[in-house]
Design a protein around this motif. Structure first.
Motif: not given
Length: 501
Positions: A226-230, A256-260, A309-312, A338-339
């Motif tokens: 949810p945070l990444v999408l926002e 992400l593609t599945s979420a639109g 955006l870094h996921l790690d 950075v997350l």
């Protein structure tokens, strides 16, 4: 150094690249190369490093040889040059015999101005002969080593093949050499000069500060989608999302593609055609979202990246400066997020150790020192992410640059609220006073079993106390801990310890 009249350079700059003037730091490097002087150019991402050697290739009737670490980077730069009508090519292992023949023919007929090649190609006898032929004809204008920090074990992206590039000086003693990087701390710059055998080089170092970037670093939620999408949906322009592994890249692109949100994956394990399609999509789509491993982006010319955006947790502060610097090259405000999770450093550390264990026994000992350095860099990056000082200030300090607080990051704007950890710090320090050399994971498990709280939080706190220099940690990746004299003082007379949770 011979002084060049401004008119020819300005005319060539406009004619070949469409620029009305030089960016900061470029002109002195161009003039030095044309005067036959070696150079070290540390210019920020988006500062136009490549022009420093591309313009001399056009001003002089000859060839500039460019060493670059990635085939994708070489191909992208060659494509850009060819679109401008500048004759350029790249030599790599993926070329078929017909392509190699055509390239050799163009070189022999003096129809190339720039030739890109990977460092490992210099081992091939055919490449050395090619270089000798160009030298004998007096057509080699300059040598350029891009991403030159790769030569240093202290650099954030060390490449063993770069160590042999000092041989270029022996093979081409009279040809000026320029080494280029976006980020290089003082000791990395010293390594570059020594290992490439630069002779009385012009040293051009520009600030890595990017005033249009805002840095935010926060704990990765248990369900980050949810945070990444926002964040992605609110970004302007192109979006670059970095994940550590190829599997994670593909998984996030699919989620992400599945979420639109139409997202494209890119990593080195894909077939060449798929990588090319992904690169073209990123360059041509009006608002692309690309999920990639961190190698993607070097030299890719897309100015309107509004979000990186870094996921790690990034592996080093220097590397993160370069990766985040791919945002906002158009000068407009851009966001860098950075997350991270406390477990990221452990996972990265184990991956580093595993890569060394796969090497032959004779090489492992040589690589152990580099592993220790990588662990230190990783620890410094964690200190930036977990710290309570300005993000930009902490990042730039990693490359030896002192700046005032940026007033844009999450720390400066008060988005990250600190929590008092003093009592829990005393618990950790007391355990280590009794049991020196305890591993982080063992310490966390034991405190959890005593009902003191969650194991991952205790592990995080122990690493945080390392950053505060109350505890020391081994550099071999085993994460063994020892109480320092400052930790003993803290146990006798504690002081407030407040950090973001």
């Amino acid at each position: 150094m011979a002084h060049l009249r401004p008119e020819p350079l300005e005319v060539a700059l406009q004619a070949h690249f469409g620029w009305s003037g030089f960016r900061p730091g470029q002109r002195p490097v161009v003039e030095a190369l044309l005067a036959g002087q070696d150079c070290l150019a540390v210019l920020p991402t988006g500062g136009g490093k490549s022009l420093c050697y591309q313009l001399p290739a056009m001003v002089r009737d000859g060839l500039v040889l460019v060493v670059s670490p990635l085939v994708a980077l070489m191909q992208d730069q060659v494509s850009q040059l060819q679109r401008r009508g500048i004759p350029a090519a790249c030599l790599h292992g993926g070329l078929d015999s017909q392509s190699r023949y055509q390239l050799s023919r163009r070189l022999g007929e003096n129809r190339l101005r720039l030739l890109y090649l990977a460092p490992e190609r210099l081992k091939a006898e055919a490449t050395r002969q090619l270089l000798d032929d160009v030298l004998e004809q007096g057509r080699l204008v300059a040598l350029a080593v891009d991403e030159a920090h790769c030569i240093s074990a202290w650099g954030h992206d060390f490449r063993p093949d770069y160590r042999r590039l000092g041989e270029l000086r022996s093979q081409c003693p009279g040809v000026p050499l320029v080494a280029l990087s976006a980020t290089a701390a003082p000791r990395v710059r010293a390594d570059i000069i020594r290992l490439l055998r630069l002779r009385r080089p012009l040293i051009q170092v520009r600030s890595a500060q990017r005033r249009n970037l805002s840095y935010v670093m926060r704990r990765r939620p248990q369900e980050p989608l949810p945070l990444v999408l926002e964040t992605v949906r609110s970004a302007r322009g192109a979006v670059l999302i970095y994940a550590r592994t190829r599997r994670s890249v593909e998984g996030w692109a699919a989620r992400l593609t599945s979420a639109g949100v139409a997202a494209i994956a890119y990593h080195a394990g894909m077939d060449p055609e798929s990588r090319l399609l992904a690169l073209e999509h990123f360059q041509q789509h009006p608002r692309p979202v690309l999920v990639a491993t961190v190698a993607f982006g070097m030299g890719v010319d897309r100015a309107d990246v509004g979000l990186v955006l870094h996921l790690d947790l990034p592996a080093s502060a220097e590397g993160y400066l370069q990766e985040s610097g791919r945002a906002g090259r158009d000068g407009l405000p851009a966001h860098c997020l950075v997350l991270f999770d406390p477990a990221d450093r452990t996972a990265l550390g184990w991956a580093m150790r595993a890569s060394v264990r796969q090497l032959p026994a004779a090489v492992q000992e040589q690589e152990r020192h580099r592993l220790e350095q990588a662990q230190q860099q990783l620890r410094r990056m964690e200190a930036v992410a977990e710290g309570t000082v300005c993000r930009e200030q902490a990042l730039l300090l990693s490359v030896g640059e002192l700046v005032a607080p940026c007033r844009r990051c999450d720390i400066c704007t008060g988005l990250s609220q600190p929590v008092d950890w003093s009592e829990r710090a005393s618990v950790v320090l007391a355990v280590l006073e009794e049991r020196s050399g305890l591993e982080v994971r063992r310490l966390a498990d034991e405190l959890s079993e005593q009902g003191a709280g969650e194991g991952d939080r205790w592990g995080w706190l122990a690493r945080r106390l390392v950053q505060e220099e109350l505890i020391s940690e081994s550099d071999d990746g085993s994460q063994r801990l020892w109480l320092r004299s400052a930790g003993r003082r803290y146990l006798r007379q504690p002081w407030p310890l407040r950090w973001a949770a």
